[in-house]
Motif scaffolding. Sequence first.
Motif, PDB file in Angstrom:
ATOM      1  N   HIS A  47       0.789  -1.193  -0.012  1.00 15.20           N
ATOM      2  CA  HIS A  47      -0.007   0.097  -0.208  1.00 15.20           C
ATOM      3  C   HIS A  47       0.899   1.311   0.079  1.00 15.20           C
ATOM      4  O   HIS A  47       1.167   1.715   1.043  1.00 15.20           O
ATOM      5  CB  HIS A  47      -0.959  -0.156   1.126  1.00 15.20           C
ATOM      6  N   ARG A  49       2.553   4.545   0.425  1.00 12.93           N
ATOM      7  CA  ARG A  49       2.342   5.699   1.154  1.00 12.93           C
ATOM      8  C   ARG A  49       3.448   6.062   1.715  1.00 12.93           C
ATOM      9  O   ARG A  49       4.446   5.529   2.078  1.00 12.93           O
ATOM     10  CB  ARG A  49       1.050   5.406   2.146  1.00 12.93           C
ATOM     11  N   HIS A  51       5.487   6.622   4.779  1.00 16.25           N
ATOM     12  CA  HIS A  51       5.512   5.944   6.171  1.00 16.25           C
ATOM     13  C   HIS A  51       5.686   6.884   7.183  1.00 16.25           C
ATOM     14  O   HIS A  51       6.671   7.888   7.051  1.00 16.25           O
ATOM     15  CB  HIS A  51       6.509   4.614   6.242  1.00 16.25           C
ATOM     16  N   TRP A 207       5.166  15.290  -0.831  1.00 19.96           N
ATOM     17  CA  TRP A 207       4.317  14.072  -0.863  1.00 19.96           C
ATOM     18  C   TRP A 207       3.982  13.715   0.810  1.00 19.96           C
ATOM     19  O   TRP A 207       2.802  13.488   1.071  1.00 19.96           O
ATOM     20  CB  TRP A 207       5.082  12.675  -1.511  1.00 19.96           C
ATOM     21  N   PHE A 208       4.813  13.619   1.322  1.00 17.42           N
ATOM     22  CA  PHE A 208       4.499  13.579   3.040  1.00 17.42           C
ATOM     23  C   PHE A 208       3.377  14.510   3.444  1.00 17.42           C
ATOM     24  O   PHE A 208       2.604  14.195   4.086  1.00 17.42           O
ATOM     25  CB  PHE A 208       5.871  13.349   3.629  1.00 17.42           C
ATOM     26  N   LYS A 209       3.657  15.915   3.037  1.00 15.32           N
ATOM     27  CA  LYS A 209       2.956  16.892   3.478  1.00 15.32           C
ATOM     28  C   LYS A 209       1.415  16.753   2.945  1.00 15.32           C
ATOM     29  O   LYS A 209       0.579  17.004   3.740  1.00 15.32           O
ATOM     30  CB  LYS A 209       3.459  18.115   3.234  1.00 15.32           C
ATOM     31  N   ALA A 210       1.367  16.298   1.819  1.00 14.93           N
ATOM     32  CA  ALA A 210       0.051  16.032   1.114  1.00 14.93           C
ATOM     33  C   ALA A 210      -0.641  14.939   1.647  1.00 14.93           C
ATOM     34  O   ALA A 210      -1.921  14.940   1.718  1.00 14.93           O
ATOM     35  CB  ALA A 210       0.243  15.836  -0.358  1.00 14.93           C
ATOM     36  N   VAL A 211      -0.216  13.881   2.127  1.00 20.46           N
ATOM     37  CA  VAL A 211      -0.567  12.773   2.680  1.00 20.46           C
ATOM     38  C   VAL A 211      -1.099  13.180   4.378  1.00 20.46           C
ATOM     39  O   VAL A 211      -1.850  12.809   5.122  1.00 20.46           O
ATOM     40  CB  VAL A 211       0.080  11.478   2.554  1.00 20.46           C
ATOM     41  N   ASN A 212       0.179  13.478   4.949  1.00 20.10           N
ATOM     42  CA  ASN A 212       0.356  13.628   6.247  1.00 20.10           C
ATOM     43  C   ASN A 212       0.112  14.767   7.062  1.00 20.10           C
ATOM     44  O   ASN A 212       0.057  15.052   8.428  1.00 20.10           O
ATOM     45  CB  ASN A 212       1.444  12.747   6.833  1.00 20.10           C
TER      46      ASN A 212
END
Length: 472
Positions: A47, A49, A51, A207-212
Amino acid sequence: MAAFLRRHRWFAVAVGLGALLRLITMLGFGPAMWFNDSYDYISVALHPRPHPIRPDGYGFWLLLLKPLHSLAFVVFTQHLMGLATAVLIYALLTKRFGLPGWGATLAALPVLFDAYQIQIEQMIMSDAMFVLLVVGVITLVLWHREMSWKVGAAVGGLLALTALTRSIGLPILALVAVYLLVKRTSWKTILALVMACAIPVVGYMGWFKAVNGQFAMTSSDGVILYMRTASFSDCHEMGLDPRAELKLALLCIPKKPEERGPSAQAYLWWDNDNQIHVFGAGMKFDAEMNQNTGAFATRAILSQPGDYLAVVAKDFIRAFRWDRQPFPDDRTFLQYQFGNNITTRLPAWTSFRGQTHTDAETYENGPAATVNTGPWSDIMITYQKIVRIPGLALGILLLIGLYGVALRWRKLGGPVLLPWLASVGLILAPAATAEFDYRYLIPAVPLACVAAAITLRRGFRPTAKPEVTEAA
């Protein structure tokens, strides 16, 4: 080909024996061995993402190999990485510094034959990849006396991969940049290096900011630093006011420092001893928790600098013991041993959209638990009891490297400085920011060997003139 093998016969024999040991390991402990962190890497491959605890570089490698549904092939590639690391060391020392084949082979022996190096290559872990990348960076930098901007960009790209494999790789960027500044490398080269590293790292952070919701590589640095301070933090010494600083006060550990266990990891991972779980399940590594624990840890360090330096020094010195005492706990220690039965049945922990054991079986498309198969497993179990690099040997290598730095003080350590500082840094950084763990020593060993070999190279009486002088 025959002439090449005659010239490099000692190294060829060593590589052959190292490959044989790795084959025996694969036959004895298939399809792979496991560590607590392994299941998160598998989950990322299943999955994709960013981490929250660790970067995804190794998880993406597993993702790339996922269509094969073979954990055995994954560890096969890792054993190749171990052999490739030895080849880099040998090539650097013979071609760049003019050591004879037997001398360069001696420096590569720990990577080829250390039982714990071979064992961690058999595990679903990022360490073999990280070691190869770090040694690759150091090799590329030391190889070139005059580094073009293209080489600088290549080094920067490797540094980005290193940082995305393990967060501790990012400080190596600063170390390499400072080293190049000392060498008066052109600004174009340094800029190319920094940009080539920054672009993928910043992209990952976006990417980390967009998700987390946090512009970072992980949301665990504050939590891990809290773990580092958990063995000595004293809220009375820190002057915390529970009424005004409730979020920090809730992180205070009720036990007095002298009553706490020997390992700080209990206060992060084991629920019967930690404080973080009071905020609720699944909250350990969110952005707010990371911020609060980071603030708590910083406060503890600034309020109790003597206590902090004492635990850092204790863990740093622990790296140079002759023996290997069980640490941080028996279960973690056993996972570094051939023949342990911990993962002959995989744990059924909750994971992202599944459970750890079913994730592993999905990736393998079949049974994924470790199967110990004799007589191959018995051979490696016995081998591990005899052939290992003790901490004392690592300490001696670093002392030899330090002597080499001192000899070259007019050149600010010369080419010895970079591998020596990188080796020391890879030992010191976990002691300062997390806690000692035996696997953190593995990437430090080859760099210490390189530094010591360059220091002693005149004693090897090289038979061939080095391609580049040591003036670099």
